[in-house]
Write a protein that holds these residues in place. Structure first.
Motif, short mmCIF file in Angstrom:
data_model
loop_
_atom_site.label_atom_id
_atom_site.label_comp_id
_atom_site.label_asym_id
_atom_site.label_seq_id
_atom_site.Cartn_x
_atom_site.Cartn_y
_atom_site.Cartn_z
N ASP A 1 1.27 -1.41 -0.02
CA ASP A 1 -0.09 -0.01 0.05
C ASP A 1 0.53 0.73 0.12
O ASP A 1 1.56 1.23 1.13
CB ASP A 1 -1.01 -0.45 1.29
N PRO A 2 0.25 1.99 -0.68
CA PRO A 2 1.66 3.66 -1.15
C PRO A 2 1.58 4.02 -0.03
O PRO A 2 2.52 4.72 0.79
CB PRO A 2 1.32 4.63 -2.15
N SER A 3 0.03 4.31 0.72
CA SER A 3 0.49 5.21 1.69
C SER A 3 1.21 4.58 3.34
O SER A 3 1.70 5.22 3.72
CB SER A 3 -1.06 5.36 2.12
N GLU A 4 1.44 3.05 3.55
CA GLU A 4 1.90 2.68 3.83
C GLU A 4 3.31 2.58 4.16
O GLU A 4 4.20 3.26 4.75
CB GLU A 4 1.46 1.22 4.43
N LEU A 5 4.02 3.00 2.55
CA LEU A 5 4.95 3.17 2.12
C LEU A 5 5.77 4.69 2.39
O LEU A 5 7.49 4.48 3.25
CB LEU A 5 5.75 2.91 0.85
N ILE A 6 5.12 5.07 2.29
CA ILE A 6 5.59 6.72 2.66
C ILE A 6 5.09 7.36 4.24
O ILE A 6 6.27 8.10 4.54
CB ILE A 6 3.69 7.03 1.77
N VAL A 7 4.11 6.62 4.65
CA VAL A 7 4.42 6.94 6.13
C VAL A 7 5.68 6.28 6.92
O VAL A 7 6.42 6.80 8.26
CB VAL A 7 3.33 6.22 6.53
N MET A 8 6.29 5.15 6.25
CA MET A 8 7.64 4.24 6.79
C MET A 8 8.53 5.24 6.68
O MET A 8 10.03 5.51 7.18
CB MET A 8 7.87 2.93 6.54
N ILE A 9 8.90 5.85 5.88
CA ILE A 9 10.02 6.75 4.81
C ILE A 9 9.44 8.37 5.85
O ILE A 9 10.53 8.04 6.34
CB ILE A 9 10.07 7.48 3.19
N ARG A 10 8.55 8.38 5.91
CA ARG A 10 8.94 9.98 6.29
C ARG A 10 8.30 10.24 8.01
O ARG A 10 9.24 10.69 8.63
CB ARG A 10 6.72 10.58 6.14
N GLY A 11 7.99 8.51 7.77
CA GLY A 11 8.70 8.30 9.75
C GLY A 11 10.27 7.92 10.02
O GLY A 11 10.59 7.05 11.42
N GLU A 12 10.33 7.44 8.76
CA GLU A 12 11.75 7.38 9.28
C GLU A 12 12.24 6.06 9.56
O GLU A 12 12.74 5.65 10.95
CB GLU A 12 13.08 8.20 9.75
N GLN A 13 11.13 5.39 9.35
CA GLN A 13 10.66 3.84 9.90
C GLN A 13 12.14 2.85 9.18
O GLN A 13 12.10 1.98 7.70
CB GLN A 13 9.85 3.38 9.81
N ALA A 14 13.36 3.34 9.00
CA ALA A 14 14.77 2.64 7.93
C ALA A 14 14.48 0.26 8.48
O ALA A 14 14.22 0.20 7.20
CB ALA A 14 15.71 2.42 8.50
N ALA A 15 14.10 0.18 9.67
CA ALA A 15 14.49 -1.14 9.11
C ALA A 15 12.98 -1.78 8.70
O ALA A 15 12.90 -3.25 8.28
CB ALA A 15 13.66 -1.77 11.67
N ASN A 16 11.55 -1.08 9.21
CA ASN A 16 10.64 -1.53 8.36
C ASN A 16 10.60 -1.38 6.58
O ASN A 16 10.06 -2.45 6.34
CB ASN A 16 9.04 -0.55 8.65
N ILE A 17 11.16 -0.90 6.29
CA ILE A 17 11.54 -0.35 4.64
C ILE A 17 12.93 -1.30 4.74
O ILE A 17 12.83 -2.33 3.04
CB ILE A 17 12.49 0.99 4.40
N ALA A 18 13.79 -1.40 5.50
CA ALA A 18 14.75 -2.66 4.96
C ALA A 18 13.99 -3.99 5.01
O ALA A 18 14.49 -4.68 4.26
CB ALA A 18 15.74 -3.14 6.12
N ASP A 19 12.62 -4.30 6.03
CA ASP A 19 12.59 -5.96 6.10
C ASP A 19 11.73 -5.91 4.89
O ASP A 19 11.53 -7.12 4.32
CB ASP A 19 11.70 -5.79 7.68
N LEU A 20 11.24 -5.01 3.98
CA LEU A 20 10.03 -4.71 3.24
C LEU A 20 11.65 -5.66 2.63
O LEU A 20 10.65 -5.76 0.94
CB LEU A 20 8.87 -3.62 2.52
#
Length: 150
Positions: free
Chosen positions: A31-50
């Motif tokens: 979901d693009p909104s979830e990915l944008i929230v991860m990016i804007r929230g600087e959730q590097a670990a979640n992005i790395a897992d994805l």
């Protein structure tokens, strides 16, 4: 000399882009909104897992990584665009690139390709080493319905 470097850069972009088609398609299922929230929230670990879970479907473990930097363009009148800095490492070859994902398209811009222990390689040899490393890093095809190896 600059023209050779630019041509080499385009060839490397094409090599990585061809390798990333399936990964980008998989990431686009998020979901693009979830990915944008991860990016804007600087959730590097979640992005790395994805990125890891998407990459491991097509590449051997550890060959493809999120490089801890991302951005997004979100405007009212256009679809969101996400940019992920990525790293590919396999068989003494490292490629650093930017993956851009939109609704219908993805793009790649290779920033640098390094071959361990070899500093003065010409563009054609770098291209061939990168092409070989990408091919060797591909995960073996899975049979339909088969579970991934533990």
């Amino acid at each position: 000399m600059r023209e050779l470097t630019e041509a080499g850069g385009r060839r490397r972009d094409q090599i990585i882009a061809a390798a990333m088609v399936d990964v980008a398609t998989e990431l686009r299922l998020t979901d693009p909104s979830e990915l944008i929230v991860m990016i804007r929230g600087e959730q590097a670990a979640n992005i790395a897992d994805l990125v890891n879970s998407s990459g491991e479907l097509f590449f051997r473990g550890g060959a493809l990584r999120y490089a801890l930097s991302a951005g997004c363009d979100v405007q009212w009148d256009t679809t969101p665009v996400v940019r992920l800095d990525m790293e590919f490492h396999y068989a003494a070859v490292s490629a650093f690139f930017k993956l851009t994902i939109g609704r219908k398209r993805a793009g790649v811009e290779v920033v640098e390709v390094l071959v361990d222990g070899e500093d003065d390689l010409d563009d054609a040899i770098k291209d061939e080493r990168l092409r070989g490393a990408v091919a060797a890093a591909r995960a073996p095809p899975r049979k339909l319905g088969a579970r991934p190896a533990a």
